[in-house]
Scaffold this motif. Sequence first.
Motif, mmCIF file in Angstrom:
data_model
loop_
_atom_site.group_PDB
_atom_site.id
_atom_site.type_symbol
_atom_site.label_atom_id
_atom_site.label_comp_id
_atom_site.label_asym_id
_atom_site.label_seq_id
_atom_site.Cartn_x
_atom_site.Cartn_y
_atom_site.Cartn_z
ATOM 1 N N VAL A 104 0.840 -1.205 0.000
ATOM 2 C CA VAL A 104 0.000 0.000 0.000
ATOM 3 C C VAL A 104 0.872 1.251 0.000
ATOM 4 N N THR A 105 0.459 2.245 -0.794
ATOM 5 C CA THR A 105 1.138 3.542 -0.840
ATOM 6 C C THR A 105 0.121 4.645 -0.620
ATOM 7 N N LEU A 106 0.405 5.524 0.345
ATOM 8 C CA LEU A 106 -0.397 6.721 0.593
ATOM 9 C C LEU A 106 0.523 7.911 0.403
ATOM 10 N N GLY A 107 0.284 8.696 -0.634
ATOM 11 C CA GLY A 107 1.211 9.787 -0.891
ATOM 12 C C GLY A 107 0.598 10.926 -1.663
ATOM 13 N N ASN A 108 1.471 11.835 -2.071
ATOM 14 C CA ASN A 108 1.033 12.996 -2.834
ATOM 15 C C ASN A 108 1.343 12.802 -4.314
ATOM 16 N N LYS A 109 0.735 13.656 -5.143
ATOM 17 C CA LYS A 109 0.969 13.584 -6.589
ATOM 18 C C LYS A 109 2.227 14.343 -6.980
ATOM 19 N N VAL A 110 2.493 15.425 -6.263
ATOM 20 C CA VAL A 110 3.692 16.228 -6.498
ATOM 21 C C VAL A 110 4.344 16.509 -5.152
ATOM 22 N N GLU A 111 5.632 16.686 -5.152
ATOM 23 C CA GLU A 111 6.343 16.933 -3.901
ATOM 24 C C GLU A 111 5.758 18.141 -3.183
#
Length: 166
Positions: A104-111
């Motif tokens: 699973v990855t929970l993150g943003n689209k751009v830094e």
Amino acid sequence: MTDPVLNRAWLTQDWSVNAGAPRLQLMLVLFRLAQALRRPFDRRCRIIALPIVVLYTWYAEALCSVELPVRTRVGPRLRVRHGFGIVFNDACVVGADVEVRHGVTLGNKVEGGACPTLEDGVSLGVNATVLGGVRIGRGAIVGAGAVVVHDVAPGVTVVGTPAKPV
């Protein structure tokens, strides 16, 4: 979500839902301990917290393959299934009784961009990816391999790439 405190209830809040997985139980106790010692963020606590934060980070990333930064806001009873290849951005907000599986990855689209918010009772399937400032509603299920880039309503199951309700 409550602020971290240094007591047994805070440290062991994830213990019972991860029964049978001692490696992950230890990781989550170290996570909660590191969180409690990092607050408040004054110089004295940082000196005390440093060895625990380093130990937690090493243990979580090297032995469990889980990237769960200490600053991540995580509600009680986080359930981690298998615990390999899991990545949380430190700006994510995770509610109570959330279940995550390997990959699973929970993150943003751009830094520096917005990160996901998972409400209580969310379940994320194997290799699910949630990106950007999306909100996954209470009790929603994200299927295996789904890529979520839009909000998911409470109680809805989404699958596919991009994720769509079923």
